[in-house]
Structures are given as C-alpha cells and as structure tokens.
Design an enzyme around this catalytic site. Structure first.
Site, PDB file in Angstrom:
ATOM      1  N   GLY A   1      18.198  68.041   1.814  1.00 23.45           N
ATOM      2  CA  GLY A   1      18.844  68.341   3.049  1.00 23.45           C
ATOM      3  C   GLY A   1      20.139  68.778   2.429  1.00 23.45           C
TER       4      GLY A   1
ATOM      5  N   GLU B   1      16.118  63.192  -9.627  1.00 17.19           N
ATOM      6  CA  GLU B   1      16.206  64.574  -9.078  1.00 17.19           C
ATOM      7  C   GLU B   1      17.290  65.409 -10.184  1.00 17.19           C
ATOM      8  OE1 GLU B   1      17.251  64.330  -5.283  1.00 17.19           O
ATOM      9  OE2 GLU B   1      17.875  66.602  -4.928  1.00 17.19           O
TER      10      GLU B   1
ATOM     11  N   LYS C   1      14.254  72.836  -0.321  1.00 17.98           N
ATOM     12  CA  LYS C   1      15.325  73.212   0.587  1.00 17.98           C
ATOM     13  C   LYS C   1      15.195  74.466   1.046  1.00 17.98           C
ATOM     14  CE  LYS C   1      18.838  70.174  -1.234  1.00 17.98           C
ATOM     15  NZ  LYS C   1      20.065  69.965  -1.994  1.00 17.98           N
TER      16      LYS C   1
ATOM     17  N   LYS D   1      23.076  58.784  -5.249  1.00 18.95           N
ATOM     18  CA  LYS D   1      23.804  59.764  -6.204  1.00 18.95           C
ATOM     19  C   LYS D   1      24.192  59.073  -7.502  1.00 18.95           C
ATOM     20  CE  LYS D   1      23.771  63.724  -3.739  1.00 18.95           C
ATOM     21  NZ  LYS D   1      22.842  64.902  -4.192  1.00 18.95           N
TER      22      LYS D   1
ATOM     23  N   ASP E   1      19.720  61.010  -7.869  1.00 17.63           N
ATOM     24  CA  ASP E   1      19.954  62.256  -7.994  1.00 17.63           C
ATOM     25  C   ASP E   1      21.379  62.633  -8.651  1.00 17.63           C
ATOM     26  OD1 ASP E   1      20.275  64.963  -7.606  1.00 17.63           O
ATOM     27  OD2 ASP E   1      20.418  65.146  -5.253  1.00 17.63           O
TER      28      ASP E   1
ATOM     29  N   LYS F   1      18.090  57.166  -1.380  1.00 18.22           N
ATOM     30  CA  LYS F   1      18.544  57.953  -2.694  1.00 18.22           C
ATOM     31  C   LYS F   1      19.892  57.845  -2.925  1.00 18.22           C
ATOM     32  CE  LYS F   1      19.494  62.942  -3.204  1.00 18.22           C
ATOM     33  NZ  LYS F   1      18.881  64.311  -2.888  1.00 18.22           N
TER      34      LYS F   1
ATOM     35  N   ASP G   1      15.583  70.200  -8.030  1.00 15.13           N
ATOM     36  CA  ASP G   1      16.207  70.864  -6.851  1.00 15.13           C
ATOM     37  C   ASP G   1      16.925  72.049  -7.201  1.00 15.13           C
ATOM     38  OD1 ASP G   1      18.212  71.378  -4.793  1.00 15.13           O
ATOM     39  OD2 ASP G   1      18.829  69.127  -4.735  1.00 15.13           O
TER      40      ASP G   1
HETATM   41  O1  OSB Z   1      21.471  67.686  -4.242  1.00 18.95           O
HETATM   42  O2  OSB Z   1      20.417  67.078  -2.462  1.00 18.95           O
HETATM   43  C1  OSB Z   1      21.391  67.486  -3.136  1.00 18.95           C
HETATM   44  C2  OSB Z   1      23.904  67.460  -0.141  1.00 18.95           C
HETATM   45  C3  OSB Z   1      24.462  68.777  -0.458  1.00 18.95           C
HETATM   46  C4  OSB Z   1      24.142  69.271  -1.601  1.00 18.95           C
HETATM   47  C5  OSB Z   1      23.307  68.792  -2.121  1.00 18.95           C
HETATM   48  C6  OSB Z   1      22.554  67.793  -2.054  1.00 18.95           C
HETATM   49  C7  OSB Z   1      23.005  67.095  -0.884  1.00 18.95           C
HETATM   50  C8  OSB Z   1      22.150  65.712  -0.457  1.00 18.95           C
HETATM   51  C9  OSB Z   1      22.300  65.169   0.880  1.00 18.95           C
HETATM   52  O3  OSB Z   1      21.748  64.926  -1.430  1.00 18.95           O
HETATM   53  C10 OSB Z   1      21.185  65.647   1.585  1.00 18.95           C
HETATM   54  C11 OSB Z   1      21.349  65.157   2.986  1.00 18.95           C
HETATM   55  O4  OSB Z   1      21.354  64.307   3.637  1.00 18.95           O
HETATM   56  O5  OSB Z   1      21.470  66.331   3.731  1.00 18.95           O
HETATM   57 MG    MG Z   2      19.574  67.285  -5.180  1.00 23.76          MG
END
Ligand code: OSB
Ligand code: MG
Length: 361
Positions: free
Chosen positions: A283, A206, A255, A157, A181, A155, A231
């Site tokens: 996560g 996402e 989550k 960002k 994402d 994934k 999300d």
């Molecule tokens: O948007 O999924 C998210 C981490 C912190 C807050 C939001 C997000 C994330 C991640 C990392 O994308 C997820 C992970 O590897 O724990």
């Molecule tokens: Mg996310």
C-alpha cells in the site's frame, strides 16, 4: 475508449496520525488524482501513489505530475504507448489506471473480474509506523487497537535502534501473523543482528537492504531464517524473475504504482504463481480510489498473504469515495461495480483540492 481529456487534480488530506518509517515522517498525503474523460463522458479515476519527497523511491509527486503533463499525456493523445519514457512507473501507473477504469466502466466490467480475481473479500493487514515518541508502550497500544479492530496481520516498521526490542514486545502480546519492513535501512553488516529476529516467527522481513543490492539480500537469506520479501527492489516482472532466481527473496510485495500499473502487477502475480512464490499487495497510504483498485488486485489467487490493505479510517478521517472501506471481520469487500467499483465523492474531493487542470486531447 476514445479519450476527450484528462484532468490532473492535486488534493491534500490530513493523516489521522503521523506515519513514521525509516525514511521519514508523513503528516499529510499530497495526492495527484488523474481523471480520464472519454468522448461519451465516461470518467475513469486513479491516484498517483508518488509521495511528497523522493525518499521511498526516486519518484515524487511534483515530478510525477510534471512527467504526466509534459511526457505521458502528449504520447497518450497521439496514440503512442509509454515505452519510450524510461522509469516514472508511478506516473505511468496513474495514467494507465485512469484510462483502464474508463474503459472498464464503458464495458460495465469490474477491475476485479478483468484482472481474474477469485475472491469476494480480502484479508486486511495494517502497517504500523514507528511511534513519533519512539515509545514501546505507544506501539503496544496501537497494535492492540488494530488487533481489536480485527486486522488479520500486523506489519511493524523497523530501523536500526527500533527492531528487536519492539518486535519482542509486540510478540509477547500478539501471537498472530506478524512481519516487519525496514525500507532499506540496514546493510550487509547487519546480518547477525537481523538474525535476532528469527526467534519471533515472523512471516517475513521486507526490504532490509538497499533496493539495488539483490546479491546482498541473497547472502542475507542464507544467514537468517525469516523469509525475505522485496518491495523497493521490484519494479517489473523481469526484476522479480531475476530476484527470485538468485535467491534474493522468497516473497514479493506487489504495488501497482511501483511497477507501472495493474497489468504489470498481474504479470508479476502470474510469474510468482508459476514459481511458487507467494505475493501480497503493498500500500501507499491510498485514498479510496487507489485502495479500491488494490483490493481488486489482492483478490487474485496467488495473493496468499494479507496485504497492506486497511480500512479507510486507518489513514483518513474522511475518505474521498462515497462508500469508505470498512472492515468486515478483518476483511475488505472487493468492489463489484464497473471499473474500480467506487464512486468518487466530488464534494469531498473539491474541498481537498489545491490545484486542478484539464488537458484536452
Ligand atoms: O514500504 O510498504 C512500504 C507506505 C508508504 C511508502 C512505503 C510503504 C508504506 C507502508 C504503508 O508501509 C502501506 C499502507 O498501509 O498503505
Ligand atoms: Mg515496504
């Protein structure tokens, strides 16, 4: 389970590399650990996933800590549920999970079997931040390293100015499962631009738009081919039901912290299974304590996409459980022991502790 006390402990862990998203850059993880202590001495553990600042959700760790201390624990000790307290789902999730862990440890039942897990291993995915240097070469090196480690899904960002070109570059070297994402970084006016991602065969995009813009997501879904996954927008099964009904998403990221705990997470899983909507486990840069519970959840049958569930060393040099999570052919093993099934490493936790308080029932 009869509760004797709850310990609230703050720890600080350095991340192995800074984690940059459209909402900011994290270099350390400031985690609130919640330990529920039963009258027979059984201990249940959880971590609160709220982050240092309220930039991903309105909750943040200092606020969650205070809400737990002044609002949730008094209700818990008085035998009431948390229904009267609005919001604060991450705070509620931490307390709910710690007491659930203690209960399951007393019953010698694993969280995985309690939730209805059907797998003994889960596919590991990895969330790759925006390089702090904004360098595509650095991104490619990071992705190549994770693919080499065996991760089964990548994934990326994204944010305005860091989207089509980095995705194109990664796609040119990696043909496997890929998703992006945006953490709410786009607006309705960006539909034409986001459609440029269509050619890369992404699993999903996402949370492109604001958390409260479900109609915008539904409109965007008509203009892009990449499936939309929500999300930040999804805090409950009722919200998931509504978002799916109006066409705002085709996939849901679950989550447990964001939705108030594992019970609500399971309700969303079950609802989505009924509606034919795939889910995956998100996560929050969890330590081994939160990670263990997420791995158990991700072993349920409708978690058909790999989650943001990576090995402990993705974020931490030294995890705070005695057996850190490691990849086995791109998968993580679902703990089988009682409760969350991992043992907190008390020495490591002590070394990382900044404050600790025990509140008696
Ligand atoms: O948007 O999924 C998210 C981490 C912190 C807050 C939001 C997000 C994330 C991640 C990392 O994308 C997820 C992970 O590897 O724990
Ligand atoms: Mg996310």
């Amino acid at each position: 389970m009869k509760l004797a006390a709850v310990e609230l402990r703050r720890i600080e862990l350095e991340l192995v590399t800074p984690f940059r998203t459209s909402f900011g850059t994290e270099t350390t993880r400031d985690v609130l650990l919640v330990k529920a202590i039963a009258d027979d001495g059984t201990e249940g553990w959880a971590e609160c996933v709220a982050m240092t600042e309220p930039t991903y959700t309105p909750e943040y760790v200092d606020g969650a800590h205070r809400v737990i201390r002044t609002q949730l624990l008094p209700r818990l000790f008085a035998g009431h549920d948390f229904a009267a307290v609005k919001g604060h789902r991450m705070a509620k999730a931490a307390v709910n999970t710690a007491t659930l862990d203690a209960t399951l440890r007393q019953r010698n039942t694993s969280l995985a079997s309690y939730l209805g897990a059907t797998r003994s291993e889960v596919d590991a995915g990895v969330s790759v931040g925006i390089p702090t240097t904004s360098s595509i070469d650095e991104l490619l090196a990071t992705v190549a390293r994770h693919v080499g480690e065996g991760y089964r899904r990548i994934k990326l960002k994204i944010e305005p100015g860091w989207d089509v070109e980095p995705v194109r570059a990664v796609r040119a070297m990696y043909a496997g499962p890929l998703q992006v994402d945006a953490n709410t970084a786009y607006t309705r006016d960006d539909a034409g631009h986001l459609a440029e991602l269509d050619e890369f065969g992404l699993l999903l995009i996402e949370q492109p738009l604001a958390e409260d813009d479900l109609e915008g997501h539904a409109a965007l879904a008509k203009r892009i081919r990449t499936p939309i996954c929500l999300d930040e927008s999804i805090e409950s099964a009722a919200q998931a039901d509504h978002a799916i009904a109006i066409g705002a998403c085709a996939i849901v990221s679950i989550k447990p912290g964001r939705v108030g705990g594992y019970e609500e997470a399971k309700r969303i899983h079950d609802l989505c299974a009924t509606l034919g909507v795939p889910v995956w486990c998100g996560g929050m840069l969890e330590t081994g304590i939160g990670r263990a519970a997420n791995v158990a959840l991700a072993a349920l049958p409708n978690f058909t996409l790999p989650g943001d569930i990576s090995a402990s060393n993705r974020y931490f040099e030294h995890d705070i459980v005695t057996e850190p999570f490691v990849l086995h052919d791109g998968r993580l093993r679902v703990p089988t022991g009682a409760g969350i099934g991992v043992t907190p490493d008390l020495d490591a936790i002590e070394r990382a502790t900044t404050t600790v308080e025990t509140v008696k029932a």
